[in-house]
Design an enzyme around this catalytic site. Sequence first.
Site, PDB file in Angstrom:
ATOM      1  N   ASP A  43      -1.709   0.071  -0.832  1.00 31.25           N
ATOM      2  CA  ASP A  43      -2.330   1.663  -0.932  1.00 31.25           C
ATOM      3  C   ASP A  43      -3.271   1.871   0.775  1.00 31.25           C
ATOM      4  OD1 ASP A  43      -1.287   2.388  -2.961  1.00 31.25           O
ATOM      5  OD2 ASP A  43      -2.965   2.645  -4.421  1.00 31.25           O
ATOM      6  N   THR A  66      -0.135   9.172  -5.782  1.00 32.27           N
ATOM      7  CA  THR A  66       1.020   9.290  -7.472  1.00 32.27           C
ATOM      8  C   THR A  66       0.437   9.725  -8.214  1.00 32.27           C
ATOM      9  OG1 THR A  66       1.224   6.851  -7.918  1.00 32.27           O
ATOM     10  CG2 THR A  66       1.967   7.139  -6.259  1.00 32.27           C
ATOM     11  N   THR A  67      -0.738   8.644  -8.632  1.00 27.27           N
ATOM     12  CA  THR A  67      -0.834   9.275  -9.898  1.00 27.27           C
ATOM     13  C   THR A  67      -2.193  11.045  -9.735  1.00 27.27           C
ATOM     14  OG1 THR A  67      -1.710   7.355 -10.728  1.00 27.27           O
ATOM     15  CG2 THR A  67      -2.731   9.187 -12.463  1.00 27.27           C
ATOM     16  N   ASP A  71      -1.783   1.546 -10.922  1.00 23.10           N
ATOM     17  CA  ASP A  71      -0.682   2.133  -9.965  1.00 23.10           C
ATOM     18  C   ASP A  71      -0.147   3.567 -10.768  1.00 23.10           C
ATOM     19  OD1 ASP A  71       1.428   1.712  -8.295  1.00 23.10           O
ATOM     20  OD2 ASP A  71      -0.164   1.831  -6.999  1.00 23.10           O
TER      21      ASP A  71
END
Length: 547
Positions: A397, A101-102, A68
């Site tokens: 998530d 986010t990545t 994550d």
Amino acid sequence: MAYLTQTQSGQPVLILKEGTSRSRGKEAQRNNIMAAKIIAEAIRSTLGPRGMDKMLVDSLGDITITNDGAAILDEIDVEHPAAKMMVEIAKTQDDMVGDGTTTAVVLSGELLKKAEELLEQNIHPTLIVSGYRKAAEKAMEVLENISEAVKVDDKEVLRKVAITAMSSKGVGSAREHFADIAIEAVKQIAEKRGERWSADIDNIQIIKKEGKSLLDTGLIKGIILDKEVVHAGMPKRVENAKIALVNTALEVKKTEISAEIRIRDPTQMKAFLDKETNMLKDMVEKITKAGANVVICQKGIDDMAQHFLAKEGVLAVRRVKESDMDKLSRATGGRMTTNLDDLKPEDLGHADLVEERKIGDDKMVFIEGCKDPKSVSILIRAGLERMVDEAERAMNDALSVVADLFKKNKVVVGGGAVEAEVAKELRHYAVKIGGREQLAVEAFAESLEIIPNTLAENAGLEKIDIMVELRAAHEKPKGYLMGVDVFTGKVANMQKMGVIEPLSVKEQAIKSASEAASMILRIDDVISSSKPKTPKGSGEGSESEFE
């Protein structure tokens, strides 16, 4: 070293404090871009279903295993100021939409990498920033055009969105089970305000306990308190519970001022103690008079009050967190009481069952079977502590993306399809802009392709072949649905594969990435203050006076 300048007469003038460091112009830009690129590179290998995990070990030796983006960057102790901005992107993305986010960080790193190439060609940073801003605005238009509206009561779509969000997490076969729990939980707490839906996932309590397996994770239509019943003589199970939510201590308050009581007679001593007992007895009577058979207290409960409550057959829990009290109020329909004199039967909350259960080594109180609760709990189980933590991140998530759809009910396909389509449209748009800004818009388009490119790379595919195939597929009708199938190594229709994501996740990722890249590009001077010196004899490496 101190930063010096001179007056016309040659007199030195001290401007910056000694120990201050300063880098300017291209050197400052290069350093900032390099730091941001390193952060993006560090988490790039975690993107997608075939992404790898990172093992993070903190200074105390605690281990976190995750892929994550937000969790990784949160754990890394970053020193460089530009790198800290990349960490902020991930945090903002996580706070706003809970996923992507990545993508946001990798995209930001790539935007800076392409900008560096333009800087080498002597294109001014403000021109690049202006081009990036126009490209981001155009990207929002394209995203809106290729998105599809969905109904929030379409369980199948919500399920696909939740499973897509968890595809890179290591929860394996439990994905479908987790998706169903997430959908049910969000539907339960969602509220309609006027024409719009609102779903605040803070109203979903997540409790983690090691033991059993991921498939034993379950949804409780009520609240779990990580506490035990206060007195051994109290019932451990109460059906058809009428719950008093008390925000005051069931204790005799001590006086504000220091007081001294002089007792000359043993009977006075007895009267004094009896008075204290009667006060506690009165408190308990007020609770039982209202019809309560369960008491949840935010503060303490005196031993004598516990005794009286146990005699009345009331189950009591003390020192419950304020956040849990709020959730209990939403779940049971009870009203928080600060003054016991005001406690009325209509203030009590209701639940089918309140029971103390042993989960692993700990005792917990389950308040379940609430009628239409606006706050629910999810109990996550797994065999390993690390697995429980990763399962919690996966569940977060899933909850976030389902809640995103309640707020904005539009979806786009995943698998890098959206980025490839936006890149294609931006190339057409760049020609219309012309001038040097055109180069910045084209750089933005190329940067977006880092997402399908990385998905292919992480899956061990030949990325150049995939990108050629993907670009060709996007020139055909309905090409915007074509993305990278990391399992077959081909370009496939992502809609048919059920790989879909909320539009708001993609919008936020592109906005965050372009804003962060623009901010870093505009910096041409970095002035760092000197760090305070550690006093001699303290801190690390100080010599002992006995050595």
